[in-house]
Write a protein that holds these residues in place. Structure first.
Motif, PDB file in Angstrom:
ATOM      1  N   ARG A  64       9.988   6.905 -11.082  1.00 20.16           N
ATOM      2  CA  ARG A  64      11.052   6.549  -9.930  1.00 20.16           C
ATOM      3  C   ARG A  64      10.008   6.175  -8.671  1.00 20.16           C
ATOM      4  N   LEU A  65      11.108   5.445  -7.806  1.00 20.55           N
ATOM      5  CA  LEU A  65      10.270   4.986  -6.783  1.00 20.55           C
ATOM      6  C   LEU A  65       9.851   6.395  -5.864  1.00 20.55           C
ATOM      7  N   ARG A  66       8.569   6.336  -5.469  1.00 19.21           N
ATOM      8  CA  ARG A  66       8.439   7.584  -4.636  1.00 19.21           C
ATOM      9  C   ARG A  66       9.103   7.946  -3.385  1.00 19.21           C
TER      10      ARG A  66
ATOM     11  N   GLY B 274       0.328   8.804   9.666  1.00 18.28           N
ATOM     12  CA  GLY B 274       0.342  10.061   9.298  1.00 18.28           C
ATOM     13  C   GLY B 274       0.432  10.326   7.695  1.00 18.28           C
ATOM     14  N   ASP B 275       0.792  11.305   7.349  1.00 22.20           N
ATOM     15  CA  ASP B 275       0.654  11.421   5.935  1.00 22.20           C
ATOM     16  C   ASP B 275       2.417  11.637   5.608  1.00 22.20           C
ATOM     17  N   ILE B 276       2.571  10.351   4.637  1.00 21.67           N
ATOM     18  CA  ILE B 276       3.810  10.146   4.316  1.00 21.67           C
ATOM     19  C   ILE B 276       4.320  10.529   3.182  1.00 21.67           C
ATOM     20  N   ALA B 277       5.406  11.454   2.943  1.00 17.58           N
ATOM     21  CA  ALA B 277       5.660  12.250   1.529  1.00 17.58           C
ATOM     22  C   ALA B 277       7.326  11.917   1.518  1.00 17.58           C
ATOM     23  N   PRO B 278       7.698  12.106   0.309  1.00 16.92           N
ATOM     24  CA  PRO B 278       8.985  12.111   0.037  1.00 16.92           C
ATOM     25  C   PRO B 278       9.518  13.552   0.730  1.00 16.92           C
TER      26      PRO B 278
ATOM     27  N   VAL C 138       6.869  12.686   7.738  1.00 13.87           N
ATOM     28  CA  VAL C 138       5.880  12.104   8.219  1.00 13.87           C
ATOM     29  C   VAL C 138       5.166  13.147   8.890  1.00 13.87           C
ATOM     30  N   ASP C 139       3.845  13.779   8.283  1.00 13.51           N
ATOM     31  CA  ASP C 139       3.190  14.771   8.839  1.00 13.51           C
ATOM     32  C   ASP C 139       4.199  15.933   8.648  1.00 13.51           C
ATOM     33  N   GLY C 140       4.823  16.068   7.854  1.00 12.50           N
ATOM     34  CA  GLY C 140       5.738  17.146   7.666  1.00 12.50           C
ATOM     35  C   GLY C 140       7.037  17.257   8.624  1.00 12.50           C
ATOM     36  N   VAL C 141       7.463  16.131   9.282  1.00 13.79           N
ATOM     37  CA  VAL C 141       8.685  16.003  10.106  1.00 13.79           C
ATOM     38  C   VAL C 141       9.583  14.924   9.414  1.00 13.79           C
ATOM     39  N   THR C 142      10.725  15.441   8.931  1.00 11.90           N
ATOM     40  CA  THR C 142      11.540  14.466   8.450  1.00 11.90           C
ATOM     41  C   THR C 142      12.206  13.446   9.416  1.00 11.90           C
ATOM     42  N   GLN C 143      11.913  12.154   8.990  1.00 14.55           N
ATOM     43  CA  GLN C 143      12.461  11.046   9.629  1.00 14.55           C
ATOM     44  C   GLN C 143      13.017   9.987   8.687  1.00 14.55           C
ATOM     45  N   VAL C 144      13.559   8.906   9.331  1.00 16.13           N
ATOM     46  CA  VAL C 144      13.949   7.531   8.652  1.00 16.13           C
ATOM     47  C   VAL C 144      13.137   6.653   8.995  1.00 16.13           C
ATOM     48  N   LEU C 145      12.595   5.939   7.819  1.00 22.09           N
ATOM     49  CA  LEU C 145      11.587   4.984   8.054  1.00 22.09           C
ATOM     50  C   LEU C 145      12.368   3.527   7.698  1.00 22.09           C
ATOM     51  N   GLU C 146      12.218   2.568   8.636  1.00 21.55           N
ATOM     52  CA  GLU C 146      12.913   1.348   8.091  1.00 21.55           C
ATOM     53  C   GLU C 146      12.229   0.738   7.305  1.00 21.55           C
ATOM     54  N   TYR C 147      12.881  -0.248   6.270  1.00 19.38           N
ATOM     55  CA  TYR C 147      12.282  -0.838   5.279  1.00 19.38           C
ATOM     56  C   TYR C 147      11.225  -1.838   5.844  1.00 19.38           C
ATOM     57  N   SER C 148      11.658  -2.337   7.056  1.00 17.07           N
ATOM     58  CA  SER C 148      10.804  -3.517   7.559  1.00 17.07           C
ATOM     59  C   SER C 148       9.506  -2.701   7.967  1.00 17.07           C
TER      60      SER C 148
ATOM     61  N   ALA D 160      12.737  -3.689  -3.343  1.00 17.74           N
ATOM     62  CA  ALA D 160      13.263  -4.488  -2.227  1.00 17.74           C
ATOM     63  C   ALA D 160      14.715  -4.150  -1.385  1.00 17.74           C
ATOM     64  N   GLU D 161      15.421  -2.962  -1.986  1.00 16.29           N
ATOM     65  CA  GLU D 161      16.752  -2.821  -1.531  1.00 16.29           C
ATOM     66  C   GLU D 161      16.392  -2.429   0.158  1.00 16.29           C
ATOM     67  N   LYS D 162      17.349  -3.173   0.826  1.00 14.87           N
ATOM     68  CA  LYS D 162      17.203  -3.084   2.326  1.00 14.87           C
ATOM     69  C   LYS D 162      17.840  -1.777   3.007  1.00 14.87           C
ATOM     70  N   VAL D 163      17.394  -0.805   2.478  1.00 16.99           N
ATOM     71  CA  VAL D 163      17.842   0.620   3.428  1.00 16.99           C
ATOM     72  C   VAL D 163      16.612   0.969   3.785  1.00 16.99           C
ATOM     73  N   GLY D 164      16.792   1.867   4.785  1.00 19.73           N
ATOM     74  CA  GLY D 164      15.757   2.870   5.359  1.00 19.73           C
ATOM     75  C   GLY D 164      15.667   4.170   4.294  1.00 19.73           C
ATOM     76  N   VAL D 165      14.508   4.518   4.525  1.00 19.54           N
ATOM     77  CA  VAL D 165      14.247   5.673   3.396  1.00 19.54           C
ATOM     78  C   VAL D 165      13.928   7.229   4.400  1.00 19.54           C
ATOM     79  N   VAL D 166      14.420   8.073   3.915  1.00 15.18           N
ATOM     80  CA  VAL D 166      14.108   9.437   4.575  1.00 15.18           C
ATOM     81  C   VAL D 166      12.775   9.703   4.019  1.00 15.18           C
TER      82      VAL D 166
END
Ligand code: UTP
Length: 482
Positions: free
Chosen positions: A317-319, A69-73, A292-302, A283-289
């Protein structure tokens, strides 16, 4: 086999056969009665109707969590208070604390394998000078918060069956760090069976014992309900839970601004909110908030492609920079909703691990030197997309905090996120607070403090508490604990 337990064992045999797990009774005939009872208890705790599905989905296949889906900060509130009115949310949060509507909740059921410390991680001496156990750092936060807001903030601590007794004993032998034990509740989380990586069979740790692992920090959302902690919160009038992990000594155990935002910001669902720090390195190994299609979630770096991880905004800055530090505000209503009609189910994530076990055909003990097992865990952040699901137009608040102020995790024995990096960050934080008061701090040529500094939450919870303090002289090479 004794006659009084025969019916249940027969039922279990049939159950196990249907799930293709008959090997779990391979040693039954050789077991003493008490070992049989233990094995039956272990087996009864497993939902065998779900076992074939788990094996198919998570052991034979690797579930794909790659976002579609559409991934946005996400929209986030930054700690820079010139941009929005922090003061009003601080007041709201302080009001919640004063009114006794907030509980502190530490998830401390992890196995801490990467740190390799012999004992519950919360007992680890996490501060650089006084070597205070992590649990004591949080206890001091609560003592300071209770004093400041005239409150009695109850503290819920989730353990696992593996470290529950050791944790409770540690608190008892430490006089609960001067907190009233009537307001501390310990409860163990659930466990999941560990699976053989190649055969998909559940592993036996011993002839009478299933190999299990704690069911992940996501298991906290069901353990809160199953343990009675949630009912206890209700009875005390608690509305919001301040959730944090055991391994971050800089965590603000309760943060009025975050709680105020969570409870009252116009775009909040007041169900589950998250603190983030700005990621600077892809490369920092933390998940990012992310949204995704307008729904807030945490995506794992992997689960993110290199392209997404390293994409940058026009300002460089990183998106996707909203790094999840696993500090959440969660409403009691939300946890109740998640558990309505049965235990809360979140997706499992798989990890390949070395699991000591016995070979069910030969009885030989196996101490693997490479991963042989699959461990399934739930992650608490998988509940975030469920927040606000029934409150259209509202979402899950994301609050960006200053990394040096609030995040110094102790995960690994060496290297990144280790006791050494955490100690350096703890020193750096105090150095900045001193310098904010124009108080000199010796620094080396590379900019790092030429001293070791530590501050107890009882002395100062944030830099604002340094405003009216008498500050000590800090000489090069000094160790100063405030
Ligand atoms: P980690 O993901 O860092 O795992 O946990 P861990 O078990 O502590 O350490 P490793 O991976 O074995 O080295 C993050 C937080 O979640 C808690 C931990 O105690 C820590 O506070 N946690 C993790 C649980 O409470 N239960 C679990 O099953 C897993």
């Amino acid at each position: 086999m004794t006659t009084d337990i025969a019916p249940s064992i027969e039922e279990l045999r049939a159950h196990l056969a249907r799930a293709n797990q008959s090997h779990l009774l391979a040693f039954w005939d050789q077991l003493e009665d008490d070992a049989r009872t233990r094995l039956i208890d272990d087996l009864a705790a497993i939902d065998f109707d779900r076992v074939p599905g788990w094996i198919e989905q998570y052991v034979r296949h690797k579930p794909n969590f790659a976002p579609k889906g559409d991934i946005a900060p996400p929209r986030s509130y930054a700690f820079d208070d010139t941009i929005w009115d922090q003061a009003q949310y601080r007041l709201i949060g302080e009001g919640l604390l004063r009114a006794g509507k907030v509980a502190a909740f530490t998830v401390a059921g992890g196995q801490g394998t990467r740190l390799g410390y012999d004992g519950p991680k919360g007992c680890y001496p996490g501060t650089p000078i006084t070597r205070k156990p992590l649990f004591q750092v949080f206890a001091e936060w609560l003592l300071a918060a209770n004093r400041r807001w005239g409150a009695t903030i109850p503290w819920y601590i989730m353990t696992s069956p593996l470290n529950h007794d050791a944790t409770v004993q540690f608190f008892e032998s430490s006089n609960h760090f001067d907190l009233d034990p009537a307001h501390i509740m310990f409860f163990p989380q659930g466990v999941m069976p560990s699976f053989d990586m190649t055969t998909g069979k559940i592993l036996l740790a011993e002839p009478h014992k299933i190999a299990t692992n704690p069911d992940g920090h996501g298991g906290s959302l069901r353990a809160l309900a199953a343990s009675g902690a949630l009912a206890d919160m209700r009875a005390r009038g608690i509305e919001h839970i301040s959730y944090f992990q055991v391994d971050n000594p800089l965590c603000r155990v309760v943060d009025p601004i975050f709680l105020g935002l969570h409870a009252a910001a116009p775009d909040s669902s007041a169900e589950m909110s998250t603190k983030v720090v700005s990621k600077t390195e892809p490369a920092e190994k933390v998940g990012v908030v992310a949204q995704v299609d307008g729904v807030t979630q945490v995506l794992e770096y992997s689960d993110l492609s290199d392209e997404l991880t390293s994409a940058r905004d026009p300002d460089g800055r990183l998106r996707l920079r909203a790094g999840n530090i696993a500090v959440h505000a969660i409403s009691v209503d939300f946890v109740e909703r998640l558990n309505a009609g049965g235990a809360c189910h979140l997706p499992f994530h798989r990890a390949e691990k070395k699991v000591p076990c016995v070979d069910p055909t030969t009885g030989r003990a196996i101490d693997p030197n490479a991963p042989n097992g699959i461990k399934l865990e739930m992650f608490v952040f998988d509940a975030i997309p469920l927040a606000g699901k029934h409150t259209p137009g509202k979402g899950s608040i994301v609050y960006e905090v200053d990394r040096v102020d609030e995040f110094a995790p102790i995960k690994n024995a060496d290297g990144a996120d280790s006791p050494a990096t955490s100690a350096a960050l703890q020193t750096e934080r105090v150095a900045r607070w001193l310098e904010w008061r124009q108080h000199p701090v010796p620094r080396r040529a590379d900019g790092s403090p030429d001293c070791v500094l530590e501050v107890s939450p009882i002395t100062a919870m944030t830099k604002l508490d340094f405003q009216s303090m008498m500050l000590p002289e800090v000489n090069p090479g000094a160790k100063v604990a405030l």
